[in-house]
Design an enzyme around this catalytic site. Structure first.
Site, PDB file in Angstrom:
ATOM      1  N   THR A  28      34.164  48.894  36.388  1.00 30.50           N
ATOM      2  CA  THR A  28      35.428  48.315  36.881  1.00 30.50           C
ATOM      3  C   THR A  28      35.748  47.034  36.109  1.00 30.50           C
ATOM      4  O   THR A  28      36.893  46.854  35.645  1.00 30.50           O
ATOM      5  CB  THR A  28      35.340  48.029  38.390  1.00 30.50           C
ATOM      6  OG1 THR A  28      34.674  49.111  39.038  1.00 30.50           O
ATOM      7  CG2 THR A  28      36.734  47.857  38.984  1.00 30.50           C
ATOM      8  N   ASP A  81      34.569  40.272  38.374  1.00 31.93           N
ATOM      9  CA  ASP A  81      33.362  41.103  38.319  1.00 31.93           C
ATOM     10  C   ASP A  81      33.421  42.199  39.385  1.00 31.93           C
ATOM     11  O   ASP A  81      34.133  42.055  40.384  1.00 31.93           O
ATOM     12  CB  ASP A  81      32.121  40.218  38.532  1.00 31.93           C
ATOM     13  CG  ASP A  81      30.855  40.850  37.984  1.00 31.93           C
ATOM     14  OD1 ASP A  81      30.895  42.019  37.555  1.00 31.93           O
ATOM     15  OD2 ASP A  81      29.821  40.160  37.992  1.00 31.93           O
ATOM     16  N   LYS A  94      25.477  43.493  44.589  1.00 30.31           N
ATOM     17  CA  LYS A  94      25.741  43.664  43.158  1.00 30.31           C
ATOM     18  C   LYS A  94      24.404  43.978  42.461  1.00 30.31           C
ATOM     19  O   LYS A  94      23.355  43.869  43.043  1.00 30.31           O
ATOM     20  CB  LYS A  94      26.353  42.391  42.552  1.00 30.31           C
ATOM     21  CG  LYS A  94      27.816  42.232  42.939  1.00 30.31           C
ATOM     22  CD  LYS A  94      28.476  41.036  42.276  1.00 30.31           C
ATOM     23  CE  LYS A  94      28.332  40.961  40.787  1.00 30.31           C
ATOM     24  NZ  LYS A  94      28.735  42.179  40.055  1.00 30.31           N
ATOM     25  N   GLY A  96      23.974  46.945  40.536  1.00 28.60           N
ATOM     26  CA  GLY A  96      23.793  48.360  40.197  1.00 28.60           C
ATOM     27  C   GLY A  96      23.664  48.561  38.698  1.00 28.60           C
ATOM     28  O   GLY A  96      22.945  49.450  38.230  1.00 28.60           O
ATOM     29  N   GLY A  97      24.342  47.705  37.949  1.00 27.98           N
ATOM     30  CA  GLY A  97      24.275  47.780  36.491  1.00 27.98           C
ATOM     31  C   GLY A  97      23.176  46.900  35.906  1.00 27.98           C
ATOM     32  O   GLY A  97      23.051  46.783  34.683  1.00 27.98           O
ATOM     33  N   GLU A 103      25.230  37.568  36.398  1.00 23.63           N
ATOM     34  CA  GLU A 103      26.469  37.642  37.193  1.00 23.63           C
ATOM     35  C   GLU A 103      26.493  36.545  38.247  1.00 23.63           C
ATOM     36  O   GLU A 103      27.523  35.905  38.474  1.00 23.63           O
ATOM     37  CB  GLU A 103      26.578  39.015  37.863  1.00 23.63           C
ATOM     38  CG  GLU A 103      26.854  40.133  36.872  1.00 23.63           C
ATOM     39  CD  GLU A 103      26.827  41.512  37.490  1.00 23.63           C
ATOM     40  OE1 GLU A 103      27.486  42.411  36.943  1.00 23.63           O
ATOM     41  OE2 GLU A 103      26.140  41.709  38.510  1.00 23.63           O
TER      42      GLU A 103
END
Ligand code: 5RP
Length: 224
Positions: A28, A81, A94, A96-97, A103
């Protein structure tokens, strides 16, 4: 335009000339970075940017978005983000990546974090998505054992094509299936205070704006 693209594009309307912008990570945030790249190319938009992962850094370079090292950035106006889950209080899961540490550092340095996500990320209670916990490699089995005993929920090291996944910071990630996280702040504080844990994917009280994109290309914006 799908929900991710719609959300990413909408968030870039907050970007103004002269700003320093944090570039998020994931499919995204990808659309937000693409849109910033378009504005740099078409409008000559002048910004300074910092990326939250090597993948986003590579994308930004390809799009000629001016990137700076953290040492040269004293302040960030805005970061855009993604998220794996967003609850009604705008607390997030947050990571997952795998980019949760950078971040979070970039988000905390920013005046404003705009979360972009498709509407499938909108949940009442966090925890269906496994919580990523970044740990130092040294004695990481001890850290895993300690967390398993403390929380008694399924968790294990993230894998990547049969090998242990390694973050951009050279650490490992434990993905923990909490199921329902009722007390986000308490869990966030406990994990942060655990030796061996570098950081975790709970973002509590950081996001003030969430842009949710729907499959039909419409968006809804929540602020607090
Ligand atoms: C990466 C992240 C991402 O923002 C999160 O995983 C959402 O990704 P996507 O937009 O691809 O669903 O936290 O560490």
């Amino acid at each position: 335009m799908n929900g991710k693209q719609a959300a990413g594009y909408r968030a870039v309307e907050w970007v103004e000339p002269g700003m320093t912008v944090g570039l998020g990570t994931g499919s995204t945030a990808y659309w937000a970075i693409q849109r910033i790249g378009e504005r740099v190319k078409q409008e000559g938009l002048e910004i300074r940017a910092i990326a939250t992962s090597k993948a986003s850094e590579k994308l930004a370079k390809e799009l000629n978005i001016p990137l700076y090292e953290a040492a040269d950035i004293p302040h960030i106006d805005l970061t855009i983000d993604g998220a794996d889950e967003v609850n009604p209080q705008m607390d997030l899961i947050k990571g997952g990546g795998g980019a949760l540490l950078r971040e979070k550092m970039v988000a905390l340095k920013s005046d404003k974090l705009i979360v972009v996500a498709d509407s499938s990320k909108d949940v009442n209670v966090l925890g269906t998505f496994k919580l990523p916990i970044e740990v130092v490699p040294f004695a990481s089995e001890w850290t895993l054992d300690l967390l398993r005993r403390r929380y008694e929920v399924p968790m294990d090291f993230r894998q990547n094509e049969g090998s242990i996944y390694i973050t951009d910071n050279g650490n490992y990630i434990i993905d923990a299936a909490f199921g329902r996280i009722e007390e986000t702040g308490k869990l966030a504080d406990e994990l942060k205070a655990t030796t061996g844990v570098v950081d975790h994917g709970l973002f509590v009280g950081i996001a003030k704006t969430v842009v949710l994109g729907n499959e039909d290309g419409t968006v809804s914006v929540r602020t607090k």
